[in-house]
Design a protein around this motif. Sequence first.
Motif, mmCIF file in Angstrom:
data_model
loop_
_atom_site.group_PDB
_atom_site.id
_atom_site.type_symbol
_atom_site.label_atom_id
_atom_site.label_comp_id
_atom_site.label_asym_id
_atom_site.label_seq_id
_atom_site.Cartn_x
_atom_site.Cartn_y
_atom_site.Cartn_z
ATOM 1 N N UNK A 1 -33.792 -24.871 41.258
ATOM 2 C CA UNK A 1 -34.119 -23.290 40.138
ATOM 3 C C UNK A 1 -34.263 -22.312 40.861
ATOM 4 N N UNK A 2 -34.357 -22.743 42.086
ATOM 5 C CA UNK A 2 -34.170 -21.800 43.139
ATOM 6 C C UNK A 2 -33.478 -20.990 43.893
ATOM 7 N N UNK A 3 -32.257 -21.795 43.703
ATOM 8 C CA UNK A 3 -30.968 -22.163 43.134
ATOM 9 C C UNK A 3 -30.458 -20.721 42.870
ATOM 10 N N UNK A 4 -31.281 -21.608 41.949
ATOM 11 C CA UNK A 4 -30.069 -20.360 40.151
ATOM 12 C C UNK A 4 -30.778 -19.158 40.322
ATOM 13 N N UNK A 5 -32.408 -18.948 40.640
ATOM 14 C CA UNK A 5 -32.724 -17.758 40.936
ATOM 15 C C UNK A 5 -32.494 -16.699 41.741
ATOM 16 N N UNK A 6 -31.655 -17.510 43.440
ATOM 17 C CA UNK A 6 -31.278 -17.277 44.576
ATOM 18 C C UNK A 6 -30.055 -17.008 44.303
ATOM 19 N N UNK A 7 -29.410 -16.814 43.216
ATOM 20 C CA UNK A 7 -27.859 -17.368 43.302
ATOM 21 C C UNK A 7 -26.941 -16.910 44.172
ATOM 22 N N UNK A 8 -27.376 -14.322 43.720
ATOM 23 C CA UNK A 8 -26.896 -14.159 44.945
ATOM 24 C C UNK A 8 -26.831 -14.049 46.098
ATOM 25 N N UNK A 9 -27.663 -14.346 46.510
ATOM 26 C CA UNK A 9 -28.121 -14.247 48.069
ATOM 27 C C UNK A 9 -27.303 -15.544 48.543
ATOM 28 N N UNK A 10 -27.713 -16.523 48.089
ATOM 29 C CA UNK A 10 -27.079 -17.668 48.347
ATOM 30 C C UNK A 10 -25.912 -18.030 48.884
ATOM 31 N N UNK A 11 -25.052 -17.144 47.634
ATOM 32 C CA UNK A 11 -23.547 -16.666 47.679
ATOM 33 C C UNK A 11 -23.661 -15.993 48.747
ATOM 34 N N UNK A 12 -23.847 -14.736 48.732
ATOM 35 C CA UNK A 12 -23.020 -14.202 50.247
ATOM 36 C C UNK A 12 -23.281 -14.207 51.552
ATOM 37 N N UNK A 13 -24.555 -15.092 51.805
ATOM 38 C CA UNK A 13 -25.207 -15.792 53.124
ATOM 39 C C UNK A 13 -24.026 -16.518 53.556
ATOM 40 N N UNK A 14 -23.534 -17.871 52.225
ATOM 41 C CA UNK A 14 -23.128 -18.703 52.477
ATOM 42 C C UNK A 14 -21.807 -18.340 52.784
ATOM 43 N N UNK A 15 -21.004 -17.804 51.903
ATOM 44 C CA UNK A 15 -19.831 -17.477 51.574
ATOM 45 C C UNK A 15 -19.189 -16.149 51.832
ATOM 46 N N UNK A 16 -20.530 -15.253 52.092
ATOM 47 C CA UNK A 16 -19.784 -13.526 51.481
ATOM 48 C C UNK A 16 -20.115 -12.788 50.904
ATOM 49 N N UNK A 17 -20.056 -11.406 51.514
ATOM 50 C CA UNK A 17 -19.638 -10.841 49.640
ATOM 51 C C UNK A 17 -18.446 -10.669 49.155
ATOM 52 N N UNK A 18 -17.619 -11.073 49.411
ATOM 53 C CA UNK A 18 -16.222 -11.339 48.373
ATOM 54 C C UNK A 18 -16.643 -12.335 47.480
ATOM 55 N N UNK A 19 -17.260 -13.346 47.479
ATOM 56 C CA UNK A 19 -17.297 -14.023 46.593
ATOM 57 C C UNK A 19 -19.030 -14.238 45.764
ATOM 58 N N UNK A 20 -18.798 -12.611 45.625
ATOM 59 C CA UNK A 20 -20.452 -12.466 44.523
ATOM 60 C C UNK A 20 -19.554 -13.371 43.375
ATOM 61 N N UNK A 21 -18.524 -12.414 43.216
ATOM 62 C CA UNK A 21 -18.876 -13.218 41.960
ATOM 63 C C UNK A 21 -18.939 -14.568 41.290
ATOM 64 N N UNK A 22 -19.711 -15.551 42.543
ATOM 65 C CA UNK A 22 -19.680 -16.746 41.994
ATOM 66 C C UNK A 22 -21.371 -16.504 41.446
ATOM 67 N N UNK A 23 -21.986 -16.131 41.916
ATOM 68 C CA UNK A 23 -22.938 -15.984 41.525
ATOM 69 C C UNK A 23 -23.599 -16.267 40.210
ATOM 70 N N UNK A 24 -22.602 -15.651 39.449
ATOM 71 C CA UNK A 24 -23.242 -15.976 37.712
ATOM 72 C C UNK A 24 -22.982 -17.125 37.713
ATOM 73 N N UNK A 25 -21.856 -18.015 37.249
ATOM 74 C CA UNK A 25 -22.160 -18.873 36.845
ATOM 75 C C UNK A 25 -23.160 -19.906 37.771
ATOM 76 N N UNK A 26 -23.225 -19.686 39.149
ATOM 77 C CA UNK A 26 -24.268 -20.157 39.465
ATOM 78 C C UNK A 26 -25.166 -20.131 38.762
#
Length: 302
Positions: A124-149
């Motif tokens: 659930x922490x991964x769910x709540x912080x989905x945006x920062x996790x995606x941005x940090x691990x893969x970069x801002x270009x992959x931010x659309x992945x945060x919504x399904x995450x």
Amino acid sequence: MIAALVFGIMIVRWSPVPYRFGWDGAIARRLLGFGLPLAAASLVVFASGYADQIVVGSVLGAQALGFYVLAFNLAAWPVSIFSLPLRAVAPAAFSAMKSEPHRMTSSFTRVLSILSCVAVPACLALSGAAGPVVAFVYGADWMPAAEPLVWLAGLATLRIWFELSYDYLVVAGRSGRLLAIQAVSFVAALPLMLLVVERLGPSGVAAAQLCVALVIAAPLYLASLSRIGVRIRAVLSAILMPILGGALAWGAGWLLSSAVAMPFAAASAAGLFAVAMAGILCLRHRDDLRLLRAAARGGAAT
């Protein structure tokens, strides 16, 4: 195929019990009665594991599929960390207790509770912080992945619970019930995903799976466990506090996502909060954890 063949030869060669070829119709019927539904359930699990990606890719195209698969892989991290190692030992442990049904059911709820204490805050922490996790691990270009995450990380919690329950039901010989659960869930999820994919996109597909897991699969698992002596009240009691702790972890992750601009700082803080919450929850199970450590060392608990 080759690995299974080599493994079979090794068993025949080095088994302390001599094997000889033969045919026993009664044993064959029991094996088929147990094994065929389990094999069919495994096929349904395999199909359902890729149905969402097929729906997203076929309807929305390769780019949307790429974002979705990235979110799916991130959400699978807690499952790989917590569920897969447990599944390597849980069936053997439960099988050793089959002659003591009360001990077997008690062990299931204790393992479920400890597993939930660490897995639920992480998911659930991964769910709540989905945006920062995606941005940090893969970069801002992959931010659309945060919504399904957001939805897939929540679904990961249920997957961890379901996989433990799946193994327990296998040991209990309820392969037919497992086939029914998997088939009903798949039949419900597929049309729902097709219904929402164009309107809601990849996040809608992920949310549809979470809804089916909550509304259909979870009650079916609870009913199946109840039929073999695992009380629903005991299961709910085992997961209640972890759910509350996980909700706090989700809220912390969401607040950090909004308040902290640096993705690394927000993701790290959310992770540290989840670890702290897991530690607090595990304090209630100090005795059980001591027993597990002693068993791992081959010694006795102090």
